[in-house]
Design a protein around this motif. Structure first.
Motif, PDB file in Angstrom:
ATOM      1  N   SER A 165       0.842  -1.201   0.000  1.00 43.16           N
ATOM      2  CA  SER A 165       0.000   0.000   0.000  1.00 43.16           C
ATOM      3  C   SER A 165       0.871   1.242   0.000  1.00 43.16           C
ATOM      4  O   SER A 165       2.087   1.166   0.200  1.00 43.16           O
ATOM      5  N   PHE A 166       0.242   2.408  -0.197  1.00 40.88           N
ATOM      6  CA  PHE A 166       0.977   3.665  -0.138  1.00 40.88           C
ATOM      7  C   PHE A 166       1.634   3.833   1.237  1.00 40.88           C
ATOM      8  O   PHE A 166       2.739   4.358   1.339  1.00 40.88           O
ATOM      9  N   GLU A 167       0.938   3.359   2.299  1.00 47.05           N
ATOM     10  CA  GLU A 167       1.483   3.500   3.660  1.00 47.05           C
ATOM     11  C   GLU A 167       2.792   2.718   3.801  1.00 47.05           C
ATOM     12  O   GLU A 167       3.689   3.139   4.523  1.00 47.05           O
ATOM     13  N   ASP A 168       2.905   1.592   3.095  1.00 46.00           N
ATOM     14  CA  ASP A 168       4.125   0.777   3.176  1.00 46.00           C
ATOM     15  C   ASP A 168       5.365   1.526   2.685  1.00 46.00           C
ATOM     16  O   ASP A 168       6.494   1.120   2.968  1.00 46.00           O
ATOM     17  N   LEU A 169       5.151   2.600   1.929  1.00 44.10           N
ATOM     18  CA  LEU A 169       6.297   3.348   1.414  1.00 44.10           C
ATOM     19  C   LEU A 169       7.107   3.966   2.547  1.00 44.10           C
ATOM     20  O   LEU A 169       8.269   4.308   2.380  1.00 44.10           O
ATOM     21  N   GLY A 170       6.478   4.092   3.717  1.00 42.29           N
ATOM     22  CA  GLY A 170       7.208   4.638   4.866  1.00 42.29           C
ATOM     23  C   GLY A 170       7.995   3.581   5.615  1.00 42.29           C
ATOM     24  O   GLY A 170       8.747   3.894   6.533  1.00 42.29           O
ATOM     25  N   SER A 171       7.827   2.302   5.232  1.00 40.75           N
ATOM     26  CA  SER A 171       8.492   1.232   5.980  1.00 40.75           C
ATOM     27  C   SER A 171       9.844   0.872   5.364  1.00 40.75           C
ATOM     28  O   SER A 171      10.229   1.395   4.325  1.00 40.75           O
ATOM     29  N   ASP A 172      10.523  -0.071   6.012  1.00 36.42           N
ATOM     30  CA  ASP A 172      11.846  -0.495   5.531  1.00 36.42           C
ATOM     31  C   ASP A 172      11.779  -1.398   4.303  1.00 36.42           C
ATOM     32  O   ASP A 172      12.794  -1.690   3.684  1.00 36.42           O
ATOM     33  N   LYS A 173      10.552  -1.845   3.977  1.00 35.24           N
ATOM     34  CA  LYS A 173      10.407  -2.698   2.793  1.00 35.24           C
ATOM     35  C   LYS A 173      10.885  -1.973   1.543  1.00 35.24           C
ATOM     36  O   LYS A 173      11.356  -2.577   0.602  1.00 35.24           O
ATOM     37  N   LEU A 174      10.722  -0.665   1.571  1.00 40.07           N
ATOM     38  CA  LEU A 174      11.053   0.133   0.394  1.00 40.07           C
ATOM     39  C   LEU A 174      12.499   0.613   0.431  1.00 40.07           C
ATOM     40  O   LEU A 174      12.952   1.172   1.421  1.00 40.07           O
ATOM     41  N   GLN A 175      13.212   0.360  -0.671  1.00 34.78           N
ATOM     42  CA  GLN A 175      14.560   0.912  -0.758  1.00 34.78           C
ATOM     43  C   GLN A 175      14.636   2.047  -1.754  1.00 34.78           C
ATOM     44  O   GLN A 175      15.351   3.006  -1.541  1.00 34.78           O
ATOM     45  N   LEU A 176      13.893   1.893  -2.848  1.00 38.03           N
ATOM     46  CA  LEU A 176      13.930   2.931  -3.866  1.00 38.03           C
ATOM     47  C   LEU A 176      12.562   3.070  -4.530  1.00 38.03           C
ATOM     48  O   LEU A 176      11.981   2.095  -4.981  1.00 38.03           O
ATOM     49  N   LEU A 177      12.081   4.306  -4.543  1.00 45.06           N
ATOM     50  CA  LEU A 177      10.779   4.608  -5.126  1.00 45.06           C
ATOM     51  C   LEU A 177      10.991   5.486  -6.349  1.00 45.06           C
ATOM     52  O   LEU A 177      11.697   6.487  -6.282  1.00 45.06           O
ATOM     53  N   ALA A 178      10.381   5.098  -7.470  1.00 45.53           N
ATOM     54  CA  ALA A 178      10.522   5.902  -8.690  1.00 45.53           C
ATOM     55  C   ALA A 178       9.331   6.852  -8.815  1.00 45.53           C
ATOM     56  O   ALA A 178       8.181   6.428  -8.727  1.00 45.53           O
ATOM     57  N   LEU A 179       9.637   8.130  -8.993  1.00 49.10           N
ATOM     58  CA  LEU A 179       8.597   9.147  -9.155  1.00 49.10           C
ATOM     59  C   LEU A 179       8.890   9.955 -10.413  1.00 49.10           C
ATOM     60  O   LEU A 179      10.011   9.990 -10.884  1.00 49.10           O
ATOM     61  N   GLY A 180       7.855  10.637 -10.896  1.00 50.89           N
ATOM     62  CA  GLY A 180       8.081  11.584 -11.984  1.00 50.89           C
ATOM     63  C   GLY A 180       8.593  12.887 -11.398  1.00 50.89           C
ATOM     64  O   GLY A 180       8.344  13.200 -10.229  1.00 50.89           O
ATOM     65  N   ASN A 181       9.317  13.635 -12.232  1.00 55.85           N
ATOM     66  CA  ASN A 181       9.808  14.954 -11.835  1.00 55.85           C
ATOM     67  C   ASN A 181       8.684  15.908 -11.455  1.00 55.85           C
ATOM     68  O   ASN A 181       7.556  15.716 -11.865  1.00 55.85           O
ATOM     69  N   GLU A 182       9.045  16.958 -10.768  1.00 55.87           N
ATOM     70  CA  GLU A 182       8.070  17.980 -10.372  1.00 55.87           C
ATOM     71  C   GLU A 182       7.369  18.634 -11.560  1.00 55.87           C
ATOM     72  O   GLU A 182       6.272  19.157 -11.411  1.00 55.87           O
ATOM     73  N   ASP A 183       8.025  18.680 -12.717  1.00 54.11           N
ATOM     74  CA  ASP A 183       7.414  19.368 -13.860  1.00 54.11           C
ATOM     75  C   ASP A 183       6.528  18.435 -14.682  1.00 54.11           C
ATOM     76  O   ASP A 183       5.940  18.829 -15.658  1.00 54.11           O
ATOM     77  N   VAL A 184       6.460  17.165 -14.279  1.00 54.64           N
ATOM     78  CA  VAL A 184       5.660  16.180 -14.986  1.00 54.64           C
ATOM     79  C   VAL A 184       4.378  15.967 -14.178  1.00 54.64           C
ATOM     80  O   VAL A 184       4.451  15.842 -12.960  1.00 54.64           O
ATOM     81  N   PRO A 185       3.210  15.932 -14.840  1.00 50.78           N
ATOM     82  CA  PRO A 185       1.975  15.769 -14.066  1.00 50.78           C
ATOM     83  C   PRO A 185       2.021  14.624 -13.064  1.00 50.78           C
ATOM     84  O   PRO A 185       1.673  14.816 -11.890  1.00 50.78           O
ATOM     85  N   VAL A 186       2.484  13.460 -13.490  1.00 51.67           N
ATOM     86  CA  VAL A 186       2.465  12.327 -12.564  1.00 51.67           C
ATOM     87  C   VAL A 186       3.336  12.616 -11.335  1.00 51.67           C
ATOM     88  O   VAL A 186       3.048  12.169 -10.236  1.00 51.67           O
ATOM     89  N   GLY A 187       4.377  13.418 -11.539  1.00 54.44           N
ATOM     90  CA  GLY A 187       5.224  13.823 -10.420  1.00 54.44           C
ATOM     91  C   GLY A 187       4.478  14.744  -9.471  1.00 54.44           C
ATOM     92  O   GLY A 187       4.611  14.639  -8.242  1.00 54.44           O
ATOM     93  N   GLN A 188       3.690  15.637 -10.048  1.00 56.05           N
ATOM     94  CA  GLN A 188       2.922  16.554  -9.200  1.00 56.05           C
ATOM     95  C   GLN A 188       1.873  15.790  -8.390  1.00 56.05           C
ATOM     96  O   GLN A 188       1.687  16.046  -7.199  1.00 56.05           O
ATOM     97  N   TYR A 189       1.201  14.839  -9.041  1.00 55.98           N
ATOM     98  CA  TYR A 189       0.223  14.037  -8.299  1.00 55.98           C
ATOM     99  C   TYR A 189       0.914  13.249  -7.186  1.00 55.98           C
ATOM    100  O   TYR A 189       0.409  13.158  -6.067  1.00 55.98           O
ATOM    101  N   SER A 190       2.093  12.675  -7.505  1.00 58.71           N
ATOM    102  CA  SER A 190       2.816  11.876  -6.510  1.00 58.71           C
ATOM    103  C   SER A 190       3.232  12.732  -5.325  1.00 58.71           C
ATOM    104  O   SER A 190       3.111  12.314  -4.172  1.00 58.71           O
ATOM    105  N   THR A 191       3.725  13.934  -5.622  1.00 56.75           N
ATOM    106  CA  THR A 191       4.163  14.827  -4.545  1.00 56.75           C
ATOM    107  C   THR A 191       2.983  15.165  -3.632  1.00 56.75           C
ATOM    108  O   THR A 191       3.107  15.123  -2.406  1.00 56.75           O
ATOM    109  N   GLU A 192       1.843  15.458  -4.264  1.00 55.59           N
ATOM    110  CA  GLU A 192       0.654  15.795  -3.484  1.00 55.59           C
ATOM    111  C   GLU A 192       0.244  14.631  -2.579  1.00 55.59           C
ATOM    112  O   GLU A 192       0.001  14.798  -1.388  1.00 55.59           O
TER     113      GLU A 192
END
Lengths: 297, 220
Positions: A165-192
């Motif tokens: 889940s999205f909550e799991d992103l705060g746990s140690d299970k995650l080592q690297l998360l891929a996001l879009g840049n701030e100037d890319v819509p998907v990046g803006q949604y992810s940041t929000e």
């Protein structure tokens, strides 16, 4: 000895300048084609209309968000039967990049953005706080909300890190998360979304985020298991065959709406309007729905 | 200003230029001795990264090193070493791209080496290793040095392949070039400009060093 050194440096310099030279040539070709485009604009309007009313060959340049690659390519095949005289040329990239290209004078008839922001930046009727430069690129009255998409959390096949889940992103299970840049819509949604979950700062300080320059890059990083998980659109996850473990609710991030509009500078207004109309038909919506888009309300 | 990208770029460039220094000399030395046909083929293969777009190099590296690919997967399973998206992934990218510069300049130097010097050494009963390190290398030091400097400069500026296999993670995989691109994309022109100046400064220092070395050589 001195000569040899000089000779070698010279050889390398020549080699490099040859390479650079090729690049420069390409650039100059591009400029000429841009100049041609500008020359075309001077064509009297009657002539331009004449071109589109007849069944003469028309080429439409469509700049569309990278997440529409598969669906639009399918629709392109369908449209060849509907309007064989129209050739569709696509340019798929992040909406931010496309917006910049349009702003810089690229030849474009229809723009389909993955977020309202990039469209607003080109729309004179939009809030001047968003359209800071007062750009007026859209054909009045042509703008429509075409599609809706969902923001999801995708993991590589088999989900080796066990992120659920999205909550799991705060746990140690995650080592690297891929996001879009701030100037890319998907990046803006992810940041929000991550800001709403109060995870963004922590992930950034831990150096657990890698930024890609469009949604396809993020998708590939997850598909290649370069990153453990990525925040992308439902449609991209579907097209790439990725496993989706969580879906953003409306409380977490705002609705993903894809607006489309015809550009003011188009030479083929009628053909562009016809294609934009076609995109909203049930046939096309079926294609869109197959990968996870829904019709915008 | 967070100086991590500078430190990361420098260590990537240094490690890869050391790697390339030895492999480039080794390849140049042995390829020069091969049968012309084999030599021609190998020469093309070894020089390809110089002319291929870095994105193509990045693609090949990903296919080779990605965790879902045979070699990358094996490294991860057997040793727990992830080959992509880490700071040292940049070394692979920089090394491949910088290798041809070292290899070609070194080969050029070896080919213009006066072989009678080596024969003279042989008549004196010197070993081949001794001849290589004490006669051939010093005689070719100009070419070797030029190659090493160019390789270092190229490794420092590597962007395309690096961004593909190391990504951009601030504080982890960020290099000067990927940072400049990121800052530019996110409209942070002021900071991008500072990093551009840092990069220009380093490159200038490197080139000045080459010129100084060359002048000292002339005085000898």
């Amino acid at each position: 000895m001195r000569k040899k050194f000089a000779e070698m440096m010279l050889t390398v310099a020549v080699a490099i300048s040859l390479l650079v030279g090729c690049g420069a040539k390409e650039d100059s070709v591009q400029t000429t084609s841009e100049e041609d485009a500008k020359a075309n604009e001077v064509v009297p309007e009657e002539d331009a209309e004449h071109l589109t009313t007849d069944n003469e060959a028309v080429t439409l340049h469509i700049f569309a968000a990278a997440s529409m690659t598969e669906t639009l390519e399918e629709i392109q095949k369908m449209y060849a039967d509907v309007a064989p005289e129209v050739t569709l040329v696509f340019n798929f990239d992040s909406s931010g990049t496309l917006k910049t290209q349009i702003q810089e004078g690229a030849d474009c008839d229809i723009f389909i953005s993955a977020a309202q922001k990039q469209m607003n930046q080109l729309d004179i009727s939009a809030d001047p706080e968003i359209n800071e430069e007062g750009l007026d690129f859209l054909l009045e009255g042509s703008r429509v909300n075409l599609l809706e998409n969902k923001v999801v959390l995708a993991v590589a096949e088999g989900n080796p890190s066990g992120i659920m889940s999205f909550e799991d992103l705060g746990s140690d299970k995650l080592q690297l998360l891929a996001l879009g840049n701030e100037d890319v819509p998907v990046g803006q949604y992810s940041t929000e979304l991550l800001t709403n979950l109060e995870l963004l700062d922590k992930l950034e300080t831990d150096g657990k985020i890698t930024y890609g320059s469009n949604v396809k890059e993020v998708t590939t990083q997850v598909a290649e298991a370069s990153a453990d998980a990525g925040i992308i659109y439902a449609t991209d996850a579907f097209s790439a065959g990725l496993m989706v473990v969580d879906e953003a609710t409306e409380e977490l991030c705002k609705k993903v709406v894809y607006p489309a509009a015809i550009l003011k500078n188009t030479q083929n207004q009628e053909a562009a309007a016809a294609f934009l109309e076609y995109l909203q038909t049930p046939e096309c919506m079926e294609v869109f729905a197959r990968v996870g888009f829904s019709k915008a309300k | 200003m967070d100086w991590y990208p500078l430190w990361n770029s420098l260590r990537i460039a240094m490690v890869s230029s050391v790697l390339v220094f030895f492999t480039g000399i080794f390849a140049a030395y042995y390829v020069a001795k091969l049968h012309p046909v084999v030599k021609g083929v190998l020469d093309v293969v070894l020089t390809l990264p110089l002319v291929l777009p870095p994105t193509v190099v990045g693609y090949f590296l990903l296919v080779f090193l990605g965790p879902r690919r045979p070699f990358g997967g094996w490294m991860l399973d057997a040793f727990g070493i992830k080959m992509v998206m880490t700071w040292y992934s940049g070394i692979f990218a920089a090394s491949v791209v910088a290798f041809p510069l070292m290899y070609r300049t070194a080969r050029g130097a070896f080919e213009s080496f006066d072989k009678t010097l080596a024969y003279a050494g042989q008549t004196l009963g010197l070993s081949n290793t001794y001849i290589f390190w004490r006669i051939q290398m010093p005689a070719c030091r100009q070419g070797i040095l030029a190659g090493a400097v160019l390789a270092f400069a190229r490794a420092l500026g590597e962007y395309g392949a690096t961004s593909m296999i190391a990504g951009y993670t601030p504080g982890r995989t960020a290099t000067i070039s990927t940072t400049v691109y990121q800052l530019w994309r996110t409209d942070n022109d002021a900071l991008a400009f500072r990093w551009v100046m840092v990069n220009v400064l380093i490159s200038t220092i490197v080139l000045l060093a080459v010129n100084l070395l060359e002048r000292r050589e002339r005085r000898r």
